[in-house]
Design a protein around this motif. Structure first.
Motif, mmCIF file in Angstrom:
data_model
loop_
_atom_site.group_PDB
_atom_site.id
_atom_site.type_symbol
_atom_site.label_atom_id
_atom_site.label_comp_id
_atom_site.label_asym_id
_atom_site.label_seq_id
_atom_site.Cartn_x
_atom_site.Cartn_y
_atom_site.Cartn_z
ATOM 1 N N CYS A 56 0.859 -1.191 0.000
ATOM 2 C CA CYS A 56 0.000 0.000 0.000
ATOM 3 C C CYS A 56 0.892 1.235 0.000
ATOM 4 C CB CYS A 56 -0.916 0.003 1.221
ATOM 5 S SG CYS A 56 -2.047 1.411 1.213
ATOM 6 N N ASN A 89 0.069 3.971 1.461
ATOM 7 C CA ASN A 89 -0.192 4.747 2.682
ATOM 8 C C ASN A 89 0.282 4.027 3.940
ATOM 9 O OD1 ASN A 89 -1.377 6.590 1.050
ATOM 10 N ND2 ASN A 89 -3.449 6.412 1.916
ATOM 11 N N SER A 90 0.355 4.792 5.013
ATOM 12 C CA SER A 90 0.597 4.204 6.350
ATOM 13 C C SER A 90 -0.424 4.835 7.292
ATOM 14 C CB SER A 90 1.998 4.524 6.854
ATOM 15 O OG SER A 90 2.939 4.391 5.851
ATOM 16 N N CYS A 91 -1.674 4.458 7.136
ATOM 17 C CA CYS A 91 -2.743 5.069 7.952
ATOM 18 C C CYS A 91 -2.533 4.730 9.427
ATOM 19 C CB CYS A 91 -4.099 4.553 7.508
ATOM 20 S SG CYS A 91 -4.434 4.876 5.770
ATOM 21 N N PHE A 108 -4.622 4.102 11.604
ATOM 22 C CA PHE A 108 -5.594 3.141 12.123
ATOM 23 C C PHE A 108 -5.498 1.783 11.423
ATOM 24 C CE2 PHE A 108 -7.443 5.677 8.739
ATOM 25 C CZ PHE A 108 -7.831 4.695 7.844
ATOM 26 N N CYS A 109 -4.573 1.645 10.488
ATOM 27 C CA CYS A 109 -4.539 0.418 9.668
ATOM 28 C C CYS A 109 -4.283 -0.811 10.547
ATOM 29 C CB CYS A 109 -3.449 0.528 8.607
ATOM 30 S SG CYS A 109 -3.410 -0.902 7.509
ATOM 31 N N ARG A 146 -2.986 -3.423 9.804
ATOM 32 C CA ARG A 146 -1.696 -4.049 9.485
ATOM 33 C C ARG A 146 -0.593 -3.598 10.444
ATOM 34 N NH1 ARG A 146 -0.106 -3.045 3.612
ATOM 35 N NH2 ARG A 146 0.116 -0.968 4.469
ATOM 36 N N GLY A 201 -4.003 -4.615 1.780
ATOM 37 C CA GLY A 201 -3.194 -3.631 1.077
ATOM 38 C C GLY A 201 -4.096 -2.940 0.079
ATOM 39 N N ASN A 252 -8.110 3.011 -1.658
ATOM 40 C CA ASN A 252 -7.694 4.296 -1.088
ATOM 41 C C ASN A 252 -7.821 5.426 -2.116
ATOM 42 O OD1 ASN A 252 -5.444 4.042 -2.783
ATOM 43 N ND2 ASN A 252 -4.052 3.421 -1.137
HETATM 44 S S1 SF4 Z 1 -5.897 1.367 5.892
HETATM 45 FE FE1 SF4 Z 1 -5.889 0.850 3.722
HETATM 46 S S2 SF4 Z 1 -5.024 2.676 2.760
HETATM 47 FE FE2 SF4 Z 1 -4.493 2.796 4.903
HETATM 48 S S3 SF4 Z 1 -2.479 1.842 5.063
HETATM 49 FE FE3 SF4 Z 1 -3.981 0.241 5.497
HETATM 50 S S4 SF4 Z 1 -4.316 -0.715 3.541
HETATM 51 FE FE4 SF4 Z 1 -3.347 1.251 3.105
#
Ligand code: SF4
Length: 459
Positions: free
Chosen positions: A287, A289-291, A293-294, A296, A339, A367
């Motif tokens: 991905c 981004n590094s949100c 709240f993710c 992951r 992702g 996203n």
């Molecule tokens: S929430 Fe979605 S857009 Fe944001 S980092 Fe995780 S996978 Fe990427």
């Protein structure tokens, strides 16, 4: 059986689904853990036992497999519905292999023709979905090896192996895993012990095949995964190495972890998984981004599924997995993953087309940053492959977005706005979403969604 403070042992084939364990299953699992068996794979023999195995695996954090054993094949009039039911079980979170299938010429409950046909179906299913294949062979070791294609991309586990020297050499040359059981410990079984010496140390698995085949000194009793230790002890003796029981157990544990694609080196992530009434498709763990709240950031999966891909799964495997699994009957197929799915836009389009051709609704969760690498026409073409799209808005403006969803994409907010406008213009059923506790200003985000004329989902 302690290994430097970590108890690691793997009973790679243990039928905990049988009624022999109905009354004291929790204790059997507890005893096995005390004996250093940290992992157990429960194979099944038909739909009913595959369901029970999946339930046990989910309840006790074990693993299961689904297949028709060659002595338990469906009656002709139920073949189609039973096969479909079995494949649905493969969608369960801790069901990670196809097994046990194969050929049994000892009992010959079914004709060789019927057995070969069903074995072939299982081989193709395992290959299509990338699941390891657990093979039963009794009195049919040569035929089993003949039927297994030379170029398989999945691990093959020859359970309770009884082939002769040349067949064993053949299996070894094809890098199959070989499972040994309690009979290895029987005094008279010198032939089997000699055979073990021909198998490379990294291809040998220990299995109890409980409740059957108890090792010495438990003969005559119900076999249990805790008795795995006796087989490990025998293996250690055969290896003749100056090796502790813990080290032996650890090597055998690592072998089974690799065979079942659970090892950190070859851990397989689920490509298709169930969530609520829908099926989700997971094609990448990458991905931009590094949100903040993710999920992951804290876990590698969801609801018992493992979703973090070591590498992007090959295109062929993703398509054959979708094709092989019974996706009909679910509310929709959601391309979401662990992702950003549009990073594989060509594959995404092919998957969506294949899904829609089977009459299943499709949704894209994104996203919305693909306008940074696709032109407007390409984005429109992509969107037209789906019935609906859900776009992560995440914020009420560029500054807030950069704080909540830092991105490697320059001008990410502008790209997101462009994508939303394109989705609107395409006429696809669209919505935007924001995460409740991400720190976004919800009132202002709501106001923005209204201005964009997009329904907002607060997650
Ligand atoms: S929430 Fe979605 S857009 Fe944001 S980092 Fe995780 S996978 Fe990427």
């Amino acid at each position: 059986m302690s290994s430097g403070g970590n108890d690691l042992g793997f009973d790679s084939h243990c039928h905990l689904h049988f009624s022999h364990f109905e009354e004291d299953l929790a204790k059997v699992v507890e005893d096995s853990r005390e004996a250093g068996i940290s992992h157990i794979l429960i194979p099944s023999i038909d739909v009913e036992t595959a369901e029970i195995s999946a339930n046990i695996a989910e309840r006790y954090n074990l693993y299961s497999a689904a297949a028709f054993h060659p002595e338990h094949l469906p009656e002709e009039e139920h073949e189609e519905s039973e096969w479909l039911a079995l494949k649905r079980i493969l969608l369960r979170p801790r069901t990670i292999a196809v097994g046990e299938t194969g050929l049994d010429y000892h009992h010959k409950t079914f004709s060789p023709e019927k057995q070969h046909r069903w074995f072939q179906q299982h081989i193709e299913l395992a290959e299509a979905t990338g699941y390891p294949l657990i093979v039963h062979s009794r009195g049919a070791e040569e035929e089993v090896l003949k039927q297994l294609p030379e170029s398989l991309s999945i691990p093959v586990i020859l359970h309770c192996w009884g082939g002769n020297e040349s067949l064993t050499d053949n299996a070894v040359s094809r890098e199959f895993y070989i499972g040994v059981d309690g009979p290895l410990t029987y005094k008279k079984n010198r032939k089997l012990r000699d055979l073990i010496r021909r198998i490379p140390r990294d291809k040998l698995l220990v299995e109890t095949d409980s409740p059957f085949l108890p090792p010495e000194p438990f003969r005559g009793k119900r076999n249990e995964p805790a008795y795995c230790r006796s087989i490990v002890l025998q293996v250690r003796e055969l290896w003749g190495a100056d090796m502790s029981i813990e080290k032996t157990s650890y090597i055998l544990w690592e072998n089974a972890m690799r065979a079942y694609q659970l090892h950190p080196e070859n851990r397989k992530a689920d490509i298709v998984y169930r969530y609520g009434e829908s099926l989700y498709v997971n094609i990448t763990s990458r991905c931009q981004n590094s949100c903040n709240f993710c999920i992951r950031n804290s876990v590698d999966g969801l609801d018992g599924y493992h979703l973090k891909h070591l590498h992007d799964p090959p295109e062929k495997l993703v398509l054959s997995t979708i094709e092989a699994l019974p996706i009909e009957g679910f509310k929709e197929l959601v391309f979401c993953g662990f992702g950003e799915p549009t990073l594989r836009s060509d594959l995404l389009m092919r998957c969506a087309e294949a899904t829609r051709s089977r009459g299943v609704k499709t949704r894209l969760n994104t996203n919305g940053l693909c306008t940074s690498f696709l032109d407007s026409q390409q984005v429109t073409n992509l969107l037209q492959c789906f019935d609906s799209v859900s776009i992560s808005l995440n914020a009420s403006g560029a500054k807030e977005y950069n704080r909540i969803s830092p991105s490697t994409v320059p001008d990410s907010w502008e790209h997101l706005m462009k994508f939303i406008k394109l989705a609107k213009r395409t006429g696809i059923h669209s919505q935007v979403s924001v995460v409740n506790k991400s720190g976004a200003d919800l009132q202002r985000t709501k106001a923005l969604a209204e201005r964009l004329q997009m329904p907002l989902r607060i997650r």
